[in-house]
Design a protein around this motif. Structure first.
Motif, PDB file in Angstrom:
ATOM      1  N   SER A  74      37.394  45.690  44.713  1.00 61.84           N
ATOM      2  CA  SER A  74      37.201  46.532  43.517  1.00 61.84           C
ATOM      3  C   SER A  74      36.423  47.773  43.950  1.00 61.84           C
ATOM      4  O   SER A  74      36.028  47.889  45.109  1.00 61.84           O
ATOM      5  CB  SER A  74      36.346  45.806  42.487  1.00 61.84           C
ATOM      6  N   ALA A  75      36.137  48.642  42.998  1.00 65.14           N
ATOM      7  CA  ALA A  75      35.262  49.793  43.256  1.00 65.14           C
ATOM      8  C   ALA A  75      33.809  49.309  43.215  1.00 65.14           C
ATOM      9  O   ALA A  75      33.528  48.285  42.588  1.00 65.14           O
ATOM     10  CB  ALA A  75      35.495  50.844  42.183  1.00 65.14           C
ATOM     11  N   LYS A  85      28.772  51.958  37.004  1.00 63.37           N
ATOM     12  CA  LYS A  85      29.901  51.551  37.846  1.00 63.37           C
ATOM     13  C   LYS A  85      30.599  52.819  38.332  1.00 63.37           C
ATOM     14  O   LYS A  85      30.743  53.779  37.556  1.00 63.37           O
ATOM     15  CB  LYS A  85      30.913  50.743  37.024  1.00 63.37           C
ATOM     16  N   PHE A 206      43.537  47.193  41.442  1.00 59.38           N
ATOM     17  CA  PHE A 206      43.508  47.969  40.197  1.00 59.38           C
ATOM     18  C   PHE A 206      44.658  48.952  39.983  1.00 59.38           C
ATOM     19  O   PHE A 206      44.916  49.342  38.877  1.00 59.38           O
ATOM     20  CB  PHE A 206      42.159  48.717  40.126  1.00 59.38           C
ATOM     21  N   GLY A 221      39.263  45.896  34.850  1.00 64.70           N
ATOM     22  CA  GLY A 221      39.111  44.596  35.510  1.00 64.70           C
ATOM     23  C   GLY A 221      40.373  44.186  36.264  1.00 64.70           C
ATOM     24  O   GLY A 221      40.501  43.047  36.722  1.00 64.70           O
ATOM     25  N   GLY A 222      41.306  45.144  36.421  1.00 67.90           N
ATOM     26  CA  GLY A 222      42.638  44.814  36.941  1.00 67.90           C
ATOM     27  C   GLY A 222      42.725  44.497  38.422  1.00 67.90           C
ATOM     28  O   GLY A 222      43.800  44.118  38.897  1.00 67.90           O
ATOM     29  N   SER A 223      41.631  44.597  39.171  1.00 68.94           N
ATOM     30  CA  SER A 223      41.715  44.200  40.585  1.00 68.94           C
ATOM     31  C   SER A 223      42.010  42.706  40.705  1.00 68.94           C
ATOM     32  O   SER A 223      42.604  42.267  41.687  1.00 68.94           O
ATOM     33  CB  SER A 223      40.405  44.516  41.316  1.00 68.94           C
TER      34      SER A 223
HETATM   35  N1  ASP Z   1      37.120  49.097  38.888  1.00 69.29           N
HETATM   36  C1  ASP Z   1      37.959  48.706  37.800  1.00 69.29           C
HETATM   37  C2  ASP Z   1      37.110  48.454  36.578  1.00 69.29           C
HETATM   38  O1  ASP Z   1      35.934  48.724  36.594  1.00 69.29           O
HETATM   39  C3  ASP Z   1      38.837  47.561  38.117  1.00 69.29           C
HETATM   40  C4  ASP Z   1      38.149  46.304  38.606  1.00 69.29           C
HETATM   41  O2  ASP Z   1      36.964  46.325  38.923  1.00 69.29           O
HETATM   42  O3  ASP Z   1      38.800  45.256  38.647  1.00 69.29           O
HETATM   43  O4  ASP Z   1      37.614  48.047  35.580  1.00 69.29           O
END
Ligand code: ASP
Length: 476
Positions: A74-75, A85, A206, A221-223
């Motif tokens: 993820s990021a 974030k 993601f 949250g798509g990762s």
């Molecule tokens: N970075 C993206 C988010 O904050 C995807 C992820 O973390 O899964 O939603």
């Protein structure tokens, strides 16, 4: 619970790898007693990659097991409660840049996050070129999705560099159609082919691309979804999803003190509990791996010694307690409809439901009696349409009485073990009676692995605690 399983001599106990005791058959050519031949896809969430310190933990986890060959980052997430974030900063930066407001400060802040990680890891890596290209694209209005995806993209580059793994840009292997719908089969074919030539790779989570090459992201949250897609494509033995909790909890920790972690949960149970608000994993992350029967293991980067939660299609493992979990949501409204001889009126239910459909309201539950029918809806969705729905019901079925009851909560008691145990419903209701919770509605699925209970919003927490206590604490 009884379970018959034929175990051929060529099976391995993958508990050695994941800390769980269940058997998985392997094709004979793979049976060499060598665990490096297993394939695991490991996805790390934002909090696991928020700083160089966290990256080091992740590096240790990956290096500890050679089968962790495909990594989905993820990021960078929050380093503490007051932190931001990177994904949120990218959205804000893009908005400013594309609207002609000043954006340089926030872009520098984003850059700072990566530089801190790169320096902390002692890497010989410079992101000047990447940031210059990104800024140019922001000003050229490349789109919000492009902007947000850079968090994962850059973290993927850093991660690949750190591990010495190949970097594969997700835009080259994850596809969406022109309308932005995920192209599951096309992606699976292309990704499978690409990864079959690669020993170890980092694929950022993601995002992917549309046919015109523009970037498209999954929802937030798509990762998790990317990790699942990669696991399917490489026929992984296991999809490990590393986060900052040690798995799914039996109950919400904001309501129950120190709830137990669920050891093993089936996809169906998970779906039910997630729907009721228990969230650790993105909802869409289940479908790709479920198709292939690949288990998901939720693990904690900060406590790698914990076994976490194993999510499986089906299992012989006896659940620790009769229930797997209890979850719920507040804010429902019940519409009770009464009419004498309702049961003989063909099409009654359809006519009532079509009134809700016309107002664009989806119903959540529909328990019924002989001359009564109750529809549970989200109160916030229903409030604006309340009077038109009531009028519609009168016109459609001429009921004797229509009554509304608001401020209700639904509690779902979920567990595959409930079917095998007698008296589960009895225990639920005596616990609720003991806690002086008035039960407004009961709905037991015919599969006998879930009971939905309607209570007043004010009784919600009390109900969850009473159920947890009777099934978990009293069981210990
Ligand atoms: N970075 C993206 C988010 O904050 C995807 C992820 O973390 O899964 O939603």
């Amino acid at each position: 619970m009884h379970c018959t399983q034929i175990i051929s001599p060529k099976t391995i106990d993958i508990s050695i790898e994941v800390g769980y005791h269940f058997q998985k058959a392997l094709p004979s050519k793979m049976w060499q007693g060598d665990h490096t031949i297993m394939k695991k896809v490991v996805k790390f969430g934002g909090s696991s990659l928020a700083s160089a310190k966290q990256f080091k933990k992740v590096g240790e986890i990956i290096r500890a097991d050679k089968s962790r060959r495909f990594v989905v980052p993820s990021a960078p997430g929050k380093r503490n409660d007051r932190d931001e974030k990177v994904t949120d900063m990218l959205y804000a930066c893009y908005d400013a840049a594309s609207e002609g407001r000043s954006y340089k400060k926030i872009l520098e802040k984003i850059r700072g996050r990566y530089d801190e990680i790169i320096e902390g890891l002692g890497l010989n890596l410079n992101l000047d070129h990447e940031f210059a290209g990104m800024e140019e694209n922001f000003l050229a209005k490349a789109g919000k999705d492009y902007a947000a995806s850079r968090g994962e993209y850059l973290n993927g580059i850093v991660m690949a560099h750190y591990l010495g793994y190949e970097f594969i840009d997700a835009a080259e292997v994850i596809f969406f159609d022109e309308q932005g719908n995920f192209e599951a089969e096309l992606t699976n074919r292309e990704l499978s082919e690409r990864l079959s030539h690669v020993e170890r790779a980092v694929i950022p989570g993601f995002y992917g691309s549309r046919p015109d090459g523009s970037v498209k992201t999954f929802s937030r949250g798509g990762s998790d979804v990317t990790g699942s897609i990669v696991a399917r494509a490489v026929h992984a033995d296991l999809y490990e999803n590393w986060t900052d909790v040690s798995g799914f909890l039996v109950a919400d920790p904001r309501i129950v003190d120190n709830p137990e972690v669920i050891e093993t949960i089936t996809y169906r149970e998970l779906r039910e509990l997630s729907y009721m608000g228990a969230s650790v994993l993105h909802e869409d992350a289940i479908f790709p791996v479920r198709k292939e029967g690949i288990p998901i293991n939720i693990r904690n980067t900060n406590r790698p010694e914990d076994r976490g939660t194993l999510i499986v299609e089906t299992t012989c493992r006896r659940p620790l307690h009769t229930i797997t979990g209890v979850a719920g949501k507040k804010g429902f409204c019940a519409i009770n409809i009464e009419k004498a001889m309702m049961n003989t009126e063909v099409g009654f239910g359809r006519k009532v439901l079509s009134v809700f459909e016309q107002s664009g309201i989806s119903f959540e539950h529909m328990p019924s009696g002989i001359d009564t029918m109750t529809i549970f809806v989200h109160q916030s969705e229903f409030e604006d349409h309340e009077q038109s729905v009531i009028a519609g019901i009168h016109r459609a079925v001429s009921p004797d009485v229509v009554e509304l009851e608001s401020d209700l909560a639904l509690v779902a008691v979920v567990g595959r073990g409930m079917r095998a145990n007698q008296g589960t419903a009895g225990r639920v209701f005596s616990a609720l009676a003991h806690a002086r919770v008035n039960v407004k509605m009961i709905d037991q699925g015919s599969s006998e692995w879930n009971i939905i209970i309607g209570v007043k919003n004010d009784d919600f927490e009390k109900a969850i605690r009473a159920i947890y206590d009777i099934f978990v604490l009293a069981d210990l």
